[in-house]
Design an enzyme around this catalytic site. Structure first.
Site, PDB file in Angstrom:
ATOM      1  CB  CYS A  74      -1.413  34.989  59.710  1.00 27.90           C
ATOM      2  SG  CYS A  74      -0.842  34.281  58.073  1.00 27.90           S
ATOM      3  CG  ASP A  83       1.250  39.706  53.167  1.00 28.57           C
ATOM      4  OD1 ASP A  83       0.618  39.696  54.551  1.00 28.57           O
ATOM      5  OD2 ASP A  83       1.877  38.671  52.823  1.00 28.57           O
TER       6      ASP A  83
HETATM    7  P1  RI2 Z   1       6.910  37.597  57.221  1.00 30.52           P
HETATM    8  C1  RI2 Z   1       2.065  36.177  55.172  1.00 30.52           C
HETATM    9  O1  RI2 Z   1       1.404  36.184  53.954  1.00 30.52           O
HETATM   10  C2  RI2 Z   1       1.124  36.701  56.195  1.00 30.52           C
HETATM   11  O2  RI2 Z   1       0.155  37.476  55.909  1.00 30.52           O
HETATM   12  C3  RI2 Z   1       2.081  37.530  57.148  1.00 30.52           C
HETATM   13  O3  RI2 Z   1       1.625  38.532  57.962  1.00 30.52           O
HETATM   14  C4  RI2 Z   1       3.075  38.313  56.049  1.00 30.52           C
HETATM   15  O4  RI2 Z   1       2.952  37.240  55.069  1.00 30.52           O
HETATM   16  C5  RI2 Z   1       4.468  38.496  56.654  1.00 30.52           C
HETATM   17  O5  RI2 Z   1       5.199  37.436  56.592  1.00 30.52           O
HETATM   18  P2  RI2 Z   1       1.302  34.511  53.397  1.00 30.52           P
HETATM   19  O6  RI2 Z   1       2.494  34.553  52.161  1.00 30.52           O
HETATM   20  O7  RI2 Z   1       7.319  38.205  56.109  1.00 30.52           O
HETATM   21  O8  RI2 Z   1       1.235  33.599  54.378  1.00 30.52           O
HETATM   22  O9  RI2 Z   1       6.718  38.581  58.619  1.00 30.52           O
HETATM   23  O10 RI2 Z   1      -0.147  34.693  52.438  1.00 30.52           O
HETATM   24  O11 RI2 Z   1       7.149  36.307  57.430  1.00 30.52           O
END
Ligand code: RI2
Length: 326
Positions: free
Chosen positions: A133, A202
């Site tokens: 991701c 998350d």
């Molecule tokens: P940062 C994202 O979720 C991913 O799962 C990623 O690991 C997490 O948020 C943390 O992101 P989504 O919003 O705060 O893409 O480290 O569903 O940037």
């Protein structure tokens, strides 16, 4: 008793829609945008009495909180802003709310840079890191390692269904990091070439479980079997205080069309065929035994000891939310 309907600024609604649609995404970015929307609400409010001002802020916070249920950074950001808001007049409330938002955003920025420097210490010159991701917290560790003059290579899983691995690949290429992009199912094969798995989070539960983009748990199990350490980069706003009192973290279920668009569905079966079920959970839970380290701006923790940090930072969290109706 239900709170009477309150109007909030259009920016709040726009921000909520952008978060729900994932035009703004990533746990840290969501928190930042939600705090900014609360600031806009505070700045623009024409409430003449403190009760109405507070009710508007509470309504705005509820609208923002309801967008995505898994990333705890969102309610944690809202809690932070309310904690700093005080006073007896509308002006005092407004000023303190705006100041609280600014303080939160400054801390968010500093926390990520600090976390990055700590995480970078785990990366050696010449290491290859596998990513799942896109996480700004995870990437901040690479950013800091590059600053330290280390050479890093990356293997990036594309991360179905939204292919957010592409965002990671793009960022790494901008930094000059050699990237190998692979399909998700290729992860086990490529783990033989990896020195670390590095992911974000998350939410992190009190028992050290990590809730992250779906596919993280399978990757972690494979990494453990292959002997590749798995490191989670997560600022402390990812710590989930409600899990201290037995609550579980809700896993967001997203639109099935992210997995199977209608035209592709027709190729499998007629659209009115309700015998075909498509599910799209956005996240999964990785148990602490598959994780080697959780890196925060407060230092590195074995997952099982993260509860100490949650207690220290959220010890007074009672489960009563500041945006609940008065
Ligand atoms: P940062 C994202 O979720 C991913 O799962 C990623 O690991 C997490 O948020 C943390 O992101 P989504 O919003 O705060 O893409 O480290 O569903 O940037």
């Amino acid at each position: 008793m239900a709170e009477p309907h309150v109007d909030f600024h259009p920016t709040v609604e726009e921000t909520a829609e952008r978060i729900a649609a994932m035009d703004v995404r990533g746990a840290a970015a969501i928190a930042d945008e939600a705090a900014l929307a609360l600031r806009k609400q505070a700045e623009a409010s024409d409430a003449t009495d403190p009760g109405t001002f507070r009710a508007e802020l509470r309504g705005a916070a509820r609208r923002l909180r309801d967008t995505r249920p898994t990333a705890v950074s969102l309610p944690n950001a809202l809690r932070y802003v309310f904690r700093g808001m005080g006073g007896e007049t509308v002006e005092q409330l407004r000023e303190s709310a705006i100041a609280s938002v600014e303080e939160f955003r400054a801390e968010l920025d500093q926390a990520q840079a600090k976390l990055g420097r700590i995480g970078a210490n785990r990366l050696r010159d010449g290491d290859t890191v596998m990513f799942h991701c896109h996480s700004t917290d995870a990437l901040s560790c690479v950013d800091a390692a590059l600053d330290q003059g280390k050479e890093i290579e990356a293997i990036v899983k594309e991360t179905r269904p939204r292919k957010q691995g592409h965002i990671t690949a793009r960022q790494l290429r901008e930094w000059g990091v050699p990237v190998t992009l692979i399909v998700d199912s290729g992860a086990r094969r490529y783990l033989d070439d990896a020195d670390h798995v590095l992911v974000g989070a998350d939410s992190i539960a009190a028992d050290g479980s990590v809730i992250n983009k779906v596919g993280t748990s399978g990757l972690a199990v494979n990494a453990r079997e292959r002997g590749v350490p798995i490191m989670v980069a997560a600022q402390t706003i990812k710590l989930h205080p409600d899990t201290m009192t037995g609550h579980t973290v809700e896993i967001e279920m997203r639109d099935r069309r992210e997995v199977l668009p209608d035209d592709e569905r027709e190729e499998i079966s007629a659209l009115d065929d309700d015998g075909l079920t498509v599910e799209n959970p956005a996240f999964d839970v990785t148990p602490p035994r598959y994780i080697d380290a959780i890196v925060t701006e407060r230092g590195q923790y074995p997952p099982e000891s993260v509860v100490v940090l949650i207690r220290e930072l959220f010890g007074e969290h009672t489960g009563t939310e500041p945006w609940e109706e008065a």
